[in-house]
Design a protein around this motif. Structure first.
Motif, PDB file in Angstrom:
ATOM      1  N   ARG A  78       0.417 -24.917  49.072  1.00 28.36           N
ATOM      2  CA  ARG A  78       1.273 -25.814  48.494  1.00 28.36           C
ATOM      3  C   ARG A  78       2.014 -24.943  47.447  1.00 28.36           C
ATOM      4  NH1 ARG A  78      -4.047 -27.549  48.258  1.00 28.36           N
ATOM      5  NH2 ARG A  78      -4.498 -29.401  49.278  1.00 28.36           N
ATOM      6  N   THR A  79       1.710 -23.928  47.158  1.00 27.56           N
ATOM      7  CA  THR A  79       2.319 -23.029  46.335  1.00 27.56           C
ATOM      8  C   THR A  79       3.603 -21.788  46.704  1.00 27.56           C
ATOM      9  OG1 THR A  79       0.786 -21.403  45.993  1.00 27.56           O
ATOM     10  CG2 THR A  79       0.894 -23.295  44.589  1.00 27.56           C
ATOM     11  N   ARG A  80       3.150 -21.411  48.024  1.00 30.42           N
ATOM     12  CA  ARG A  80       4.063 -20.421  48.382  1.00 30.42           C
ATOM     13  C   ARG A  80       4.883 -20.922  49.561  1.00 30.42           C
ATOM     14  NH1 ARG A  80       1.753 -14.273  50.313  1.00 30.42           N
ATOM     15  NH2 ARG A  80       3.894 -13.238  50.571  1.00 30.42           N
ATOM     16  N   GLN A  81       5.928 -20.539  49.685  1.00 30.42           N
ATOM     17  CA  GLN A  81       7.117 -20.784  50.614  1.00 30.42           C
ATOM     18  C   GLN A  81       7.908 -19.750  51.257  1.00 30.42           C
ATOM     19  OE1 GLN A  81       7.338 -24.180  51.934  1.00 30.42           O
ATOM     20  NE2 GLN A  81       5.412 -24.096  50.841  1.00 30.42           N
ATOM     21  N   GLY A  82       8.402 -19.537  52.624  1.00 26.55           N
ATOM     22  CA  GLY A  82       9.107 -18.638  53.013  1.00 26.55           C
ATOM     23  C   GLY A  82       8.441 -17.884  54.129  1.00 26.55           C
ATOM     24  N   ARG A  83       8.939 -16.681  54.223  1.00 25.04           N
ATOM     25  CA  ARG A  83       8.386 -16.115  55.483  1.00 25.04           C
ATOM     26  C   ARG A  83       8.056 -14.554  54.717  1.00 25.04           C
ATOM     27  NH1 ARG A  83       8.069 -16.502  60.441  1.00 25.04           N
ATOM     28  NH2 ARG A  83       8.166 -14.483  61.124  1.00 25.04           N
ATOM     29  N   ASN A  84       6.895 -13.890  55.629  1.00 30.49           N
ATOM     30  CA  ASN A  84       6.895 -12.444  55.407  1.00 30.49           C
ATOM     31  C   ASN A  84       7.070 -12.032  57.106  1.00 30.49           C
ATOM     32  OD1 ASN A  84       4.274 -12.556  56.650  1.00 30.49           O
ATOM     33  ND2 ASN A  84       3.324 -12.586  54.875  1.00 30.49           N
ATOM     34  N   GLU A  85       6.513 -10.694  57.240  1.00 29.81           N
ATOM     35  CA  GLU A  85       6.916 -10.095  58.434  1.00 29.81           C
ATOM     36  C   GLU A  85       5.882 -10.796  59.470  1.00 29.81           C
ATOM     37  OE1 GLU A  85       5.303  -6.081  59.258  1.00 29.81           O
ATOM     38  OE2 GLU A  85       4.709  -6.208  57.046  1.00 29.81           O
ATOM     39  N   HIS A  86       4.781 -11.543  59.089  1.00 26.68           N
ATOM     40  CA  HIS A  86       3.776 -11.974  60.265  1.00 26.68           C
ATOM     41  C   HIS A  86       3.616 -13.534  60.300  1.00 26.68           C
ATOM     42  CE1 HIS A  86       2.419  -7.827  60.640  1.00 26.68           C
ATOM     43  NE2 HIS A  86       2.200  -8.014  59.326  1.00 26.68           N
ATOM     44  N   VAL A  87       4.030 -14.330  59.046  1.00 24.44           N
ATOM     45  CA  VAL A  87       3.890 -15.839  58.987  1.00 24.44           C
ATOM     46  C   VAL A  87       4.822 -16.465  58.233  1.00 24.44           C
ATOM     47  CG1 VAL A  87       1.371 -15.137  58.841  1.00 24.44           C
ATOM     48  CG2 VAL A  87       2.350 -15.613  56.682  1.00 24.44           C
ATOM     49  N   THR A  88       5.047 -17.811  58.654  1.00 23.29           N
ATOM     50  CA  THR A  88       5.679 -18.868  57.781  1.00 23.29           C
ATOM     51  C   THR A  88       4.778 -19.602  57.206  1.00 23.29           C
ATOM     52  OG1 THR A  88       7.381 -18.637  59.699  1.00 23.29           O
ATOM     53  CG2 THR A  88       7.298 -20.721  57.873  1.00 23.29           C
ATOM     54  N   PHE A  89       5.312 -19.723  55.709  1.00 22.98           N
ATOM     55  CA  PHE A  89       4.208 -20.281  54.723  1.00 22.98           C
ATOM     56  C   PHE A  89       5.026 -21.857  54.754  1.00 22.98           C
ATOM     57  CE2 PHE A  89       3.502 -16.096  53.274  1.00 22.98           C
ATOM     58  CZ  PHE A  89       2.198 -16.133  53.079  1.00 22.98           C
ATOM     59  N   THR A  90       4.227 -22.889  54.974  1.00 30.81           N
ATOM     60  CA  THR A  90       4.833 -24.156  54.916  1.00 30.81           C
ATOM     61  C   THR A  90       3.920 -25.004  54.151  1.00 30.81           C
ATOM     62  OG1 THR A  90       5.471 -25.995  56.366  1.00 30.81           O
ATOM     63  CG2 THR A  90       3.314 -24.769  57.196  1.00 30.81           C
ATOM     64  N   ASP A  91       4.574 -26.121  53.382  1.00 28.66           N
ATOM     65  CA  ASP A  91       4.040 -27.117  52.652  1.00 28.66           C
ATOM     66  C   ASP A  91       4.105 -28.570  53.619  1.00 28.66           C
ATOM     67  OD1 ASP A  91       6.476 -27.987  52.322  1.00 28.66           O
ATOM     68  OD2 ASP A  91       6.501 -27.947  50.072  1.00 28.66           O
ATOM     69  N   ARG A  92       4.657 -28.539  54.853  1.00 27.50           N
ATOM     70  CA  ARG A  92       4.421 -29.607  55.624  1.00 27.50           C
ATOM     71  C   ARG A  92       3.191 -30.269  56.014  1.00 27.50           C
ATOM     72  NH1 ARG A  92       8.151 -28.272  60.771  1.00 27.50           N
ATOM     73  NH2 ARG A  92       7.551 -30.664  60.949  1.00 27.50           N
ATOM     74  N   ASP A  93       3.244 -31.656  56.290  1.00 28.89           N
ATOM     75  CA  ASP A  93       1.930 -32.001  56.430  1.00 28.89           C
ATOM     76  C   ASP A  93       1.715 -31.781  57.924  1.00 28.89           C
ATOM     77  OD1 ASP A  93       2.516 -34.831  58.372  1.00 28.89           O
ATOM     78  OD2 ASP A  93       4.219 -34.177  56.961  1.00 28.89           O
ATOM     79  N   ALA A  94       0.309 -31.530  58.144  1.00 31.26           N
ATOM     80  CA  ALA A  94      -0.237 -31.106  59.552  1.00 31.26           C
ATOM     81  C   ALA A  94       0.284 -31.908  60.829  1.00 31.26           C
ATOM     82  CB  ALA A  94      -1.676 -31.033  59.563  1.00 31.26           C
TER      83      ALA A  94
END
Length: 174
Positions: A78-94
């Protein structure tokens, strides 16, 4: 052909995925056999879904070494968005993310955890397969695999396997 969403997880005999301190030490004390089928399963997966607390726990436990390199990974936050080298952070519903992923070519989609994310996936009937490895341990309390839900899910047993003291139960959704 649709890509299956799989819950592949270990739990205590009384249904907990971690003890009250978020520890899995109890799991690693159980005598298994090889990697208990993990390697073969992991080869069938190309997308991994994690909750933020689970991602943070893994990164701490692995001392910053991400264990799922080479796989497409999404972390629900809910609080972190964007990407790092390994993952995409998302607040989308499943449900919307899974619908998008299932339109793409690929292998299984693995829901790693944690408990809150699993609850959302089960409530929304998004899990196609459930592969549960049961450890012969009674924790008495901790983080439950299944929480109370208003949804009933019927499953079909596809098979069982034994790995030392562990028993793997493989179900598909009816």
């Amino acid at each position: 052909m649709s890509r299956n969403v799989v819950l592949y997880i270990a739990a205590s005999l009384d249904g907990y995925i971690a003890d009250p301190e978020d520890s899995l030490d109890w799991l690693f004390r159980v005598e298994g056999e090889g990697d208990n089928g993990y390697g073969a399963f992991y080869e069938t997966v190309d997308t991994i879904l994690l909750g933020r607390r689970t991602y943070d726990w893994i990164m701490e436990a692995e001392q910053g070494r991400f264990p799922y390199t080479g796989k497409e990974c999404y972390v629900f936050s809910r609080t972190r968005q964007g990407r790092n080298e390994h993952v995409t952070f998302t607040d989308r519903d499943a449900a919307s993310l899974v619908a998008q992923l299932q339109q793409q070519d690929g292998g299984r989609i693995w829901v790693v955890g944690g408990g809150d994310l699993l609850q959302d996936f089960l409530r929304e009937q998004l899990v196609d397969e459930l592969i549960l490895t049961v450890a012969p341990v009674l924790l008495g309390k901790g983080i439950p695999l299944f929480q109370q839900m208003d949804v009933q899910t019927e499953l079909l047993l596809q098979g069982t396997r034994r790995f030392g003291q562990f028993v793997e139960l493989h179900y598909t959704r009816k």
